[in-house]
Enzyme design. Structure first.
Site, PDB file in Angstrom:
ATOM      1  CB  SER A   8    -126.749  12.042  53.657  1.00  0.00           C
ATOM      2  OG  SER A   8    -125.368  11.791  53.885  1.00  0.00           O
ATOM      3  CG  HIS A   9    -123.020  12.286  48.808  1.00  0.00           C
ATOM      4  ND1 HIS A   9    -123.604  13.519  48.977  1.00  0.00           N
ATOM      5  CD2 HIS A   9    -122.591  12.242  47.510  1.00  0.00           C
ATOM      6  CE1 HIS A   9    -123.534  14.197  47.840  1.00  0.00           C
ATOM      7  NE2 HIS A   9    -122.923  13.448  46.941  1.00  0.00           N
ATOM      8  CB  SER A  10    -122.745   8.642  54.168  1.00  0.00           C
ATOM      9  OG  SER A  10    -122.646   7.704  55.224  1.00  0.00           O
TER      10      SER A  10
END
Length: 243
Positions: A8-10
């Site tokens: 994930s990007h986060s």
């Protein structure tokens, strides 16, 4: 058991999604690793970190990788150049949260990499069917109720009594119980006139949308059909511990 990697990007998003999935995975879930955020801790993805997570998650039975956004897919593809055994890695196109939950539950039930990947491939489809969203065309009519064979004692009918019906946690509990037995277990919502679906498929079971008060039929065939039905009926009649 296979391993799973959430890309994930986060990091906050990935860790929350993994926590949700593991809560449904039972006492013996698969190994799940998170590869999230850029090299500097900002939003983004890092191919090197993804490769390390894949190697850490791989216990020999293969690794399934789920990704949130487009560039995460590019990073995951690049990561395959760095992993020890790329032939044991499958990148999934399933939606991130639904796919992750279904993958953890299905893997915990003993499914291999190909089976888990196939199960979660339809994660978005289950939600679409449940909402009757077919791109603007009228929703398809509900299939006719399956017939009960005379003298067939490998099924039971009962009423779902727990407040949440067969959604989320109860559905995951049902799937894990069904997966423990050498039996083909199927369930249908008699009130809704649904078709039978596999009790080993979390996505198919949740797509039924079985609610409190619904009358269901659970059927099983195979060497351990009776044992499977006994446990599943006890779960339903006990309200999955929610009463």
């Amino acid at each position: 058991m296979i391993g799973i990697v959430a890309v994930s990007h986060s990091r906050a998003l990935a860790e929350a999604a993994v926590e949700l999935a593991l809560q449904m995975g039972g006492e013996d879930p698969p190994r799940v690793r998170v590869a999230a955020g850029g090299p500097d801790g900002d939003l983004g993805t890092d191919a090197v970190a993804i490769a390390a997570a894949i190697d850490d998650a791989d216990g020999g039975d293969g690794v399934l990788v789920l990704m949130d956004l487009g560039s995460a897919l590019l990073s995951a593809e690049t990561a395959l150049e760095f992993v020890a055994s790329p032939d044991r890695v499958t990148l999934s196109s399933a939606p991130f949260v639904e796919g992750l939950v279904a993958a953890v539950v299905t893997a915990a039930g003993g499914a291999d990499l190909d089976m888990v990947a196939a199960e979660i491939r339809g994660a978005a489809e289950a939600k679409r069917v449940h909402l009757g969203d077919d791109g603007g065309s009228p929703a398809s009519p509900a299939p006719e109720e399956s017939a009960v064979r005379e003298g067939d004692d490998t099924f039971f009918e009962t009423v779902v009594v727990n407040p949440s019906g067969l959604h989320a946690r109860p559905a995951a509990t049902f799937v894990k119980a069904a997966s423990r037995y050498d039996a083909d277990v199927r369930i249908e919502d008699l009130d809704a006139g649904s078709d039978e679906v596999s009790a080993r498929s979390l996505l198919a079971l949740m797509a039924l949308g079985v609610r409190q008060g619904a009358r269901v039929r659970v059927r099983a065939t195979g060497p351990q059909a009776r044992q499977a039905l006994d446990e599943l009926r006890a779960l339903i009649d006990d309200g999955f511990g929610e009463r």
